[in-house]
Design an enzyme around this catalytic site. Sequence first.
Site, PDB file in Angstrom:
ATOM      1  N   CYS A  99     120.807  71.636  27.703  1.00 52.73           N
ATOM      2  CA  CYS A  99     121.775  72.097  26.705  1.00 52.73           C
ATOM      3  C   CYS A  99     121.571  73.590  26.473  1.00 52.73           C
ATOM      4  O   CYS A  99     120.485  74.130  26.733  1.00 52.73           O
ATOM      5  CB  CYS A  99     121.529  71.321  25.412  1.00 52.73           C
ATOM      6  SG  CYS A  99     122.481  71.911  23.984  1.00 52.73           S
TER       7      CYS A  99
ATOM      8  N   CYS B 210     123.943  65.183   7.500  1.00 49.23           N
ATOM      9  CA  CYS B 210     122.805  64.859   6.630  1.00 49.23           C
ATOM     10  C   CYS B 210     122.160  66.137   6.122  1.00 49.23           C
ATOM     11  O   CYS B 210     121.981  67.092   6.876  1.00 49.23           O
ATOM     12  CB  CYS B 210     121.777  64.060   7.441  1.00 49.23           C
ATOM     13  SG  CYS B 210     120.192  63.862   6.603  1.00 49.23           S
TER      14      CYS B 210
ATOM     15  N   HIS C  66     118.150  78.674  24.668  1.00 50.48           N
ATOM     16  CA  HIS C  66     117.670  79.522  23.565  1.00 50.48           C
ATOM     17  C   HIS C  66     116.152  79.392  23.415  1.00 50.48           C
ATOM     18  O   HIS C  66     115.450  80.381  23.185  1.00 50.48           O
ATOM     19  CB  HIS C  66     118.340  79.119  22.234  1.00 50.48           C
ATOM     20  CG  HIS C  66     119.801  79.432  22.185  1.00 50.48           C
ATOM     21  ND1 HIS C  66     120.295  80.687  22.395  1.00 50.48           N
ATOM     22  CD2 HIS C  66     120.885  78.642  21.943  1.00 50.48           C
ATOM     23  CE1 HIS C  66     121.629  80.669  22.285  1.00 50.48           C
ATOM     24  NE2 HIS C  66     122.010  79.439  22.011  1.00 50.48           N
TER      25      HIS C  66
ATOM     26  N   GLU D 256     118.739  65.697  25.634  1.00 56.25           N
ATOM     27  CA  GLU D 256     119.758  64.819  26.242  1.00 56.25           C
ATOM     28  C   GLU D 256     119.085  63.988  27.323  1.00 56.25           C
ATOM     29  O   GLU D 256     118.466  64.546  28.213  1.00 56.25           O
ATOM     30  CB  GLU D 256     120.879  65.661  26.863  1.00 56.25           C
ATOM     31  CG  GLU D 256     121.508  66.673  25.906  1.00 56.25           C
ATOM     32  CD  GLU D 256     122.472  67.638  26.619  1.00 56.25           C
ATOM     33  OE1 GLU D 256     122.673  67.482  27.838  1.00 56.25           O
ATOM     34  OE2 GLU D 256     122.996  68.538  25.955  1.00 56.25           O
TER      35      GLU D 256
ATOM     36  N   CYS E 182     124.702  60.877   4.160  1.00 55.71           N
ATOM     37  CA  CYS E 182     124.293  59.690   4.903  1.00 55.71           C
ATOM     38  C   CYS E 182     124.868  58.412   4.279  1.00 55.71           C
ATOM     39  O   CYS E 182     125.222  57.473   4.978  1.00 55.71           O
ATOM     40  CB  CYS E 182     122.764  59.589   4.954  1.00 55.71           C
ATOM     41  SG  CYS E 182     122.012  60.681   6.181  1.00 55.71           S
TER      42      CYS E 182
ATOM     43  N   LEU F   4     129.500  78.436  18.295  1.00 55.91           N
ATOM     44  CA  LEU F   4     128.799  79.153  17.231  1.00 55.91           C
ATOM     45  C   LEU F   4     128.790  80.645  17.514  1.00 55.91           C
ATOM     46  O   LEU F   4     128.159  81.092  18.477  1.00 55.91           O
ATOM     47  CB  LEU F   4     127.356  78.650  17.138  1.00 55.91           C
ATOM     48  CG  LEU F   4     127.191  77.182  16.789  1.00 55.91           C
ATOM     49  CD1 LEU F   4     125.717  76.788  16.882  1.00 55.91           C
ATOM     50  CD2 LEU F   4     127.736  76.886  15.401  1.00 55.91           C
TER      51      LEU F   4
ATOM     52  N   CYS G 179     120.736  60.571   1.599  1.00 54.91           N
ATOM     53  CA  CYS G 179     121.500  61.621   0.910  1.00 54.91           C
ATOM     54  C   CYS G 179     122.957  61.199   0.774  1.00 54.91           C
ATOM     55  O   CYS G 179     123.395  60.210   1.362  1.00 54.91           O
ATOM     56  CB  CYS G 179     121.378  62.961   1.654  1.00 54.91           C
ATOM     57  SG  CYS G 179     122.315  63.061   3.196  1.00 54.91           S
TER      58      CYS G 179
ATOM     59  N   CYS H  74     118.309  61.241   7.203  1.00 54.41           N
ATOM     60  CA  CYS H  74     117.476  60.731   6.105  1.00 54.41           C
ATOM     61  C   CYS H  74     117.945  59.380   5.559  1.00 54.41           C
ATOM     62  O   CYS H  74     117.191  58.685   4.891  1.00 54.41           O
ATOM     63  CB  CYS H  74     117.426  61.751   4.972  1.00 54.41           C
ATOM     64  SG  CYS H  74     118.914  61.813   3.941  1.00 54.41           S
TER      65      CYS H  74
ATOM     66  N   THR I 237     121.002  74.936  23.778  1.00 54.61           N
ATOM     67  CA  THR I 237     119.875  75.047  22.856  1.00 54.61           C
ATOM     68  C   THR I 237     118.558  75.195  23.619  1.00 54.61           C
ATOM     69  O   THR I 237     117.673  75.954  23.218  1.00 54.61           O
ATOM     70  CB  THR I 237     119.814  73.791  21.961  1.00 54.61           C
ATOM     71  OG1 THR I 237     121.031  73.723  21.222  1.00 54.61           O
ATOM     72  CG2 THR I 237     118.628  73.833  21.017  1.00 54.61           C
TER      73      THR I 237
END
Lengths: 346, 346, 346, 346
Positions: C42, C111, C47, C68, C103, C268, C100, C97, C44
């Site tokens: 990915c 979340c 990065h 993944e 969720c 992003l 919350c 979580c 990410t």
Amino acid sequence: MSEKMRAVIKAKAAPGAEMAMVDIPQVGAGEVLVKVKATSICGTDVHIYNWDPWARSRIKPPMVFGHEFAGEIVELGDGVTTLKPGDYVSAETHIVCHVCYQCRTGRAHICKDVSIVGVDRPGCFAEYISIPEGNVWLNPLDMPPEVASIQEPFGNAVHAALSTELAGKTVLVTGCGPIGLMAIGIARAAGAAAVYATEVAPYRLALASRMAPDLALNPTEVDVVNEIRTATDGLGVDVLLEMSGNPSAIHEGFAVLRSGGYAALLGLPSGPVELDLSDEIIFKGATVYGVAGRKMWETWYQTRALLSSGAVDVSPIITHRLRLEEFEQGLKLMSTGQCGKVVLFL
Amino acid sequence: MSEKMRAVIKAKAAPGAEMAMVDIPQVGAGEVLVKVKATSICGTDVHIYNWDPWARSRIKPPMVFGHEFAGEIVELGDGVTTLKPGDYVSAETHIVCHVCYQCRTGRAHICKDVSIVGVDRPGCFAEYISIPEGNVWLNPLDMPPEVASIQEPFGNAVHAALSTELAGKTVLVTGCGPIGLMAIGIARAAGAAAVYATEVAPYRLALASRMAPDLALNPTEVDVVNEIRTATDGLGVDVLLEMSGNPSAIHEGFAVLRSGGYAALLGLPSGPVELDLSDEIIFKGATVYGVAGRKMWETWYQTRALLSSGAVDVSPIITHRLRLEEFEQGLKLMSTGQCGKVVLFL
Amino acid sequence: MSEKMRAVIKAKAAPGAEMAMVDIPQVGAGEVLVKVKATSICGTDVHIYNWDPWARSRIKPPMVFGHEFAGEIVELGDGVTTLKPGDYVSAETHIVCHVCYQCRTGRAHICKDVSIVGVDRPGCFAEYISIPEGNVWLNPLDMPPEVASIQEPFGNAVHAALSTELAGKTVLVTGCGPIGLMAIGIARAAGAAAVYATEVAPYRLALASRMAPDLALNPTEVDVVNEIRTATDGLGVDVLLEMSGNPSAIHEGFAVLRSGGYAALLGLPSGPVELDLSDEIIFKGATVYGVAGRKMWETWYQTRALLSSGAVDVSPIITHRLRLEEFEQGLKLMSTGQCGKVVLFL
Amino acid sequence: MSEKMRAVIKAKAAPGAEMAMVDIPQVGAGEVLVKVKATSICGTDVHIYNWDPWARSRIKPPMVFGHEFAGEIVELGDGVTTLKPGDYVSAETHIVCHVCYQCRTGRAHICKDVSIVGVDRPGCFAEYISIPEGNVWLNPLDMPPEVASIQEPFGNAVHAALSTELAGKTVLVTGCGPIGLMAIGIARAAGAAAVYATEVAPYRLALASRMAPDLALNPTEVDVVNEIRTATDGLGVDVLLEMSGNPSAIHEGFAVLRSGGYAALLGLPSGPVELDLSDEIIFKGATVYGVAGRKMWETWYQTRALLSSGAVDVSPIITHRLRLEEFEQGLKLMSTGQCGKVVLFL
């Protein structure tokens, strides 16, 4: 705890119920034990008490019944992390599987493998009830126990009423049992342009009037369809909240639903209902939604907001405050319809 | 009619406006002539009066301006069939093409070829205005002219506020000009769990308080983000109604919008705004809706319902009642922000 | 298991990554151990590899990264009841979580207390990964591991594309990285009337063409706004799926979004973006939705349906199949953009 | 024009129809005269031909009937501005009032004062038809007349099918008359995960198979409920498109609709239908929508998009191409169900 507690039980497969001393429930892993402060009577409890065909097919005596309550947590089972003793709580009474398609896509209220408190497992007409952590709802500390107890049925009314937009809309509530009464208040709080209510029982029609609808009509006395058409300039209502399960009310409701209107059906008919689908739904371009339980947990957040802010005042709805020992009086009141919501205190 | 009438006109391409005698408008085919009883001042009129860059690029003097009004039909153009002399009316000020994709799919408020009353054609700061039949809205007979006149901007607030569900939700209104003030009232009427308002001008913040929000905050005096986070138990608000167009207010609004929240943007910034799209919208899973005009005619029906039922009381919002001749005083009040809604009577 | 396994780790706080032998993860209560068959790279991960500012602020070396994957369950932790050894699975990488507001109301993807696999806890660029039972997704047995692995990013594209109605609509996808490529296929499968795509990198624009959009445009070579306006008869597109995070693409997207259109933002931006809110959103009456993660689990059901039915063919998207040992080649390919999706096999 | 034209007319109040020479229609103000190229037969036309109870109560002979067509504008009435001679058009057959609540809020398809072409005013089984400007739809020049003609019923199928999200969903179409056949194609084009179809008539079930559903089942031969439950792993279908009006099909449809599912009802039952509202709708949390006509004009845009892009291939549905003179053969074919769509050419 291995001591005994007072409880209202369905002792055997026959009409009636009795007070008895039974074991305080075991608190399994992931469960909490709640000391009940107030519990309220639902129509389902009346079915169990009267031992009607549905009850006979579903209930396994002996069993504690009842499912609406407020109380305080007194013991935690293994693995409980999000609650603590002393918490002031109520509970969602649908215990869901968490793994079916519905549960996994935000529709747990229609879980395909639901089990119901007070129906499929011991209920809350008792000093204590054991309940899974995941079903517990924290109450605001300043909410009276009788109000906290009726959040569960109030949630049904919220689910129905807020399943569509009400601000600026005209709304008809058919059937003014406790949930219908709540729906009147919710529709007003949500900015309905006008709220009309129908009910055949004079006692409940009088209660309905206290919720301040624009019209409270008795179908045995006036031509409801005509009255509502007149009140809406011939257009009909935008929204029908069907809370009676009565075929006549259902037909009256669809008759005055405007084209393109929305109907939420919550009242359970006792048998099949003949609908003229062409005129009642299709040509009208109507949308009909079946209301099952409460959305978990969107409905509970909405319920808390409407009750805590004072947007809906339920004081006219809670008509009787009894002791748990007076359960039989409460159940009989519910059978006759000479009451709103009956709350039993411990 | 070929006589003259009193009117407030933008006489020439420069700041200011003047009272003049002009021809009573011709009533074209499909139009009606309305005798104006009350007309209210919009921020747009102030832009025209002040002759700001937008006005310079759009307005062609000499022209009667103003677009919010209530009055009585006095003459029908050829082919008008749904209205009659004596009808008490207001009007939607967006004159739309009826044939573009938006118009043909229920989104006429964003017609690609719109023309605006008092901007692109003569307005209502005058004794008479001519308006297409299809733009006319019948007022309830018991609605005061000053209330009927402000239905148009009230509709903007309705469009914004009712573009999402508010019952049981927490709402932040940023900017308490007239439309923000209206939005506070609408959110309360629609059952919001709590309504918070922010405004930098003390006069308007005081007006906001009269609409009974849960908090009315001045961002120049308190830490708005902190206050609202605290008030919402750290969760943030469910809904942002952005009525200021001010970049700081926009950022404060997004900062306290909860994950999954909804923002309706109505205030027009005077220039580009730097947004941190990742944090303000994307990671948050927020939904943002741009509010243009009023839905035709859903918004008008909702507006009438909220005003006629008394669900929203606009009396704190109408702060000044003047004569048409006092237009300059009204426009100057609007420039300073030392007012709510200013209504001119004839 | 206390043995060692091969894994790609971020060994220290600096650019790069290395292959190492590390302990096989402990399987905590409620977790399962999965033997990884395929894992995909990915952005990410790039990065993290490049050790950019975001990675520096978030990642705590030494740590296995990657999130993944597809694999087989080989061990169950205590209390796991819904899975068994041998199950062929992938996983949702957001560990939420469950308590919350988000969720509890069907919005777990946002979340407020999320932790991410391969970012906040050990990832899947390894022979084994331990993952909570509640995050596991059962794969169809006939789904190839490389396809099962990319369900996670495919889900992002599904979340974006199916957050609005696409049947009969015109759609613009800005940015043809792997998720943009997937979005083209999803939009086509969902009945879009036309799909347009923009991308500046020639390699990826060529891949885009293989997904059969109606137009695949390079903004550095043609006037995208003009081309798409022409293709849509001047109306603009109904839906914008923004997958680039690039300010120019964002502006081009809003420029061609029709009035009343819908924009899903997933890409992003690397910093704040100046938006002309009036023209780009407000006057347009546009709706903008921020796409975070995948809806749990609606998105996963949709993903499986679109992939299993063959409605979307991802074979043009998976451009490189390498061995885990070749991770560095894969990460470098991703850095250059000379690839679609890169899958590492074990 | 004061000449005569060929037309199929309901000459008298009795079964049958006949070819006759009648006056070419006058073109009123705001109307256009269309020279018909192709016209298709609807079930409504069969009711008129057979002179069933509905037809007897509604139709006033002598009258030209028929309402689906494609043709060319040959004359404009006074005041027509958006069309010109030579335009290639079809038409929406609901002529609406434009001023009722429904018309004014984007729901003209359920106008409270609708009049229908070929039912309440002369139809299109003729060389010429006169039609209001506002009901005309411009066809793409490359759309064959027989396809352009069936856009109207195709629109009914589009309205039903696209009234909910279909991408990645399982869909059951009950009833494979022409609109059911179209619905299969639309559901596939919109990305349905699987489409199941039921039909009792072997000829139409064979046609259904040509639309490539995952299953095409004959309820007289197999246990439809069991088959579909099996095909959906016991879950049931997400969406029911009820196109038959047959009570058995309706019950089968609700029986396999999953909890939380969506049902669009389009088929008109010939009488009341007994529904078990509790099990079929309420406990299930189902949503039911009545499909009346076509959304004006959202449905027409969607229809054009699906047909022009080739996303739905209607060639298997148009089974018979006849001359207008062969109308009786066409109407008889429709009566027997031994056809899909029958188109008459001029």
